[in-house]
Design a protein around this motif. Structure first.
Motif, PDB file in Angstrom:
ATOM      1  N   PRO A  96      37.915  46.738  12.082  1.00  0.00           N
ATOM      2  CA  PRO A  96      38.136  45.287  12.074  1.00  0.00           C
ATOM      3  C   PRO A  96      39.574  44.905  12.439  1.00  0.00           C
ATOM      4  CG  PRO A  96      36.814  45.906  10.179  1.00  0.00           C
ATOM      5  CD  PRO A  96      37.297  47.185  10.810  1.00  0.00           C
ATOM      6  N   VAL A 100      41.026  42.444  15.279  1.00  0.00           N
ATOM      7  CA  VAL A 100      42.034  41.405  15.034  1.00  0.00           C
ATOM      8  C   VAL A 100      43.066  41.395  16.156  1.00  0.00           C
ATOM      9  CG1 VAL A 100      43.956  40.737  13.521  1.00  0.00           C
ATOM     10  CG2 VAL A 100      41.737  41.335  12.526  1.00  0.00           C
ATOM     11  N   TYR A 103      42.271  39.063  18.933  1.00  0.00           N
ATOM     12  CA  TYR A 103      42.560  37.671  18.588  1.00  0.00           C
ATOM     13  C   TYR A 103      44.058  37.382  18.681  1.00  0.00           C
ATOM     14  CZ  TYR A 103      43.573  33.714  15.536  1.00  0.00           C
ATOM     15  OH  TYR A 103      44.072  32.543  15.019  1.00  0.00           O
ATOM     16  N   THR A 113      39.791  30.956  15.439  1.00  0.00           N
ATOM     17  CA  THR A 113      39.372  31.843  14.346  1.00  0.00           C
ATOM     18  C   THR A 113      37.881  32.172  14.453  1.00  0.00           C
ATOM     19  OG1 THR A 113      39.066  29.895  12.939  1.00  0.00           O
ATOM     20  CG2 THR A 113      41.162  31.080  12.752  1.00  0.00           C
ATOM     21  N   LEU A 116      37.793  35.400  16.098  1.00  0.00           N
ATOM     22  CA  LEU A 116      38.264  36.412  15.157  1.00  0.00           C
ATOM     23  C   LEU A 116      37.146  36.855  14.226  1.00  0.00           C
ATOM     24  CD1 LEU A 116      40.465  38.018  13.631  1.00  0.00           C
ATOM     25  CD2 LEU A 116      40.954  35.927  12.346  1.00  0.00           C
ATOM     26  N   TRP A 117      36.475  35.890  13.589  1.00  0.00           N
ATOM     27  CA  TRP A 117      35.433  36.238  12.623  1.00  0.00           C
ATOM     28  C   TRP A 117      34.195  36.812  13.296  1.00  0.00           C
ATOM     29  CZ3 TRP A 117      37.060  37.181   8.141  1.00  0.00           C
ATOM     30  CH2 TRP A 117      38.100  36.437   7.581  1.00  0.00           C
ATOM     31  N   LYS A 118      33.943  36.381  14.532  1.00  0.00           N
ATOM     32  CA  LYS A 118      32.805  36.945  15.273  1.00  0.00           C
ATOM     33  C   LYS A 118      33.040  38.437  15.524  1.00  0.00           C
ATOM     34  CE  LYS A 118      31.365  34.519  18.745  1.00  0.00           C
ATOM     35  NZ  LYS A 118      31.261  33.936  20.118  1.00  0.00           N
ATOM     36  N   ILE A 120      35.113  40.465  13.892  1.00  0.00           N
ATOM     37  CA  ILE A 120      35.100  41.187  12.618  1.00  0.00           C
ATOM     38  C   ILE A 120      33.668  41.361  12.125  1.00  0.00           C
ATOM     39  CG2 ILE A 120      35.725  41.028  10.177  1.00  0.00           C
ATOM     40  CD1 ILE A 120      38.355  39.750  11.027  1.00  0.00           C
ATOM     41  N   GLY A 121      32.856  40.306  12.263  1.00  0.00           N
ATOM     42  CA  GLY A 121      31.459  40.383  11.837  1.00  0.00           C
ATOM     43  C   GLY A 121      30.701  41.460  12.594  1.00  0.00           C
TER      44      GLY A 121
END
Length: 253
Positions: A96, A100, A103, A113, A116-118, A120-121
């Motif tokens: 992860p 990051v 991003y 963001t 970013l979360w996509k 990481i997910g």
């Protein structure tokens, strides 16, 4: 403390057999990751602005990996078996963080963001499903492998065709595009060793019997060092070249 650490390292070195090539790469992995961490942390003080964060994250990635390689090395020497649980603890922290990095380098060009979360997910889906298939639900490893692959394909799509790729292209920054392309190749080629290793597990893995798990530990150790250190070096190169380009523009005015 330094004497105590030296004694531990010496004891482990004595326990390492001359023909234990896998154990040898655990030692190499630990030292290489440690050296890379020192380099990235020192260099983070020599760059400016947003690049400090990027290099600190690169240092954290290799530092976390070095700490886990310390434990994996001992586990291998004591048991002679693959340290699967330590690998996944390492990956679930470092992968992860590698997402990051995408991003961070694209933030100045409009990355949100949501990206970013996509990323990481996708990485967590890939790793959690892989861990469950390789440890808890070995009898259904193919199913969990398919679920894990969905996460991997999601990251591939973002870096090769999705919003991350489009942001890099729209930046019109040749230095960024070159670095982003190198990172995308790491994801495509370098990370491919992990699903290959998963398919070599002993139950119903599609490559079971083709690749011995000991050989996969050898490949994992080398691949981890190349992927994590190489990833950080690309970020470092991007930081240095971008700063040089900015200074050249200022001087040209």
């Amino acid at each position: 403390m330094s004497t105590q650490l030296f004694s531990i390292l010496l004891a482990d070195a004595v326990a390492l057999q001359a023909n234990d090539y896998v154990g040898f790469t655990f030692f190499i992995g630990f030292m290489a990751m440690t050296a890379a961490s020192v380099f990235f942390f020192i260099e983070s003080n020599r760059v400016e602005g947003k690049w400090k964060t990027s290099l600190v994250v690169s240092g954290l990635i290799t530092f976390i990996a070095a700490a886990h390689y310390w434990y994996m090395r001992d586990y291998w020497l004591q048991t002679g078996t693959s340290p699967t649980q330590f690998r996944y603890i390492d990956w679930i922290l470092t992968v992860p963080l590698m997402c990051v990095e995408f991003y961070l380098i694209l933030r100045a060009f409009g990355a949100t963001t949501a990206l970013l979360w996509k990323m990481i997910g996708y990485s967590l889906l890939m790793l959690v499903a892989g861990y469950l298939g390789e440890t808890v639900y070995r009898d259904n490893s193919v199913l969990w492998g398919v679920i894990s692959t969905v996460g991997y394909v999601g990251i591939l799509y973002e870096t090769w065709f999705g919003s991350a790729k489009k942001l890099a292209q729209s930046s019109n920054d040749p230095v960024l595009n070159q670095a982003f392309s190198a990172l995308a190749w790491f994801v495509l080629v370098g990370w491919a060793i992990y699903p290959i290793g998963y398919m070599a597990i002993e139950t119903d893995g599609w490559l079971r019997g083709v690749l011995a798990i000991q050989n996969m530990d050898l490949i994992y150790n080398i691949g981890d060092a190349v992927n994590k250190i190489g990833f950080g070096l690309v970020i470092y190169s991007l930081a240095v070249n971008s700063m040089a380009a900015e200074k050249a523009k200022v001087m040209a005015k």
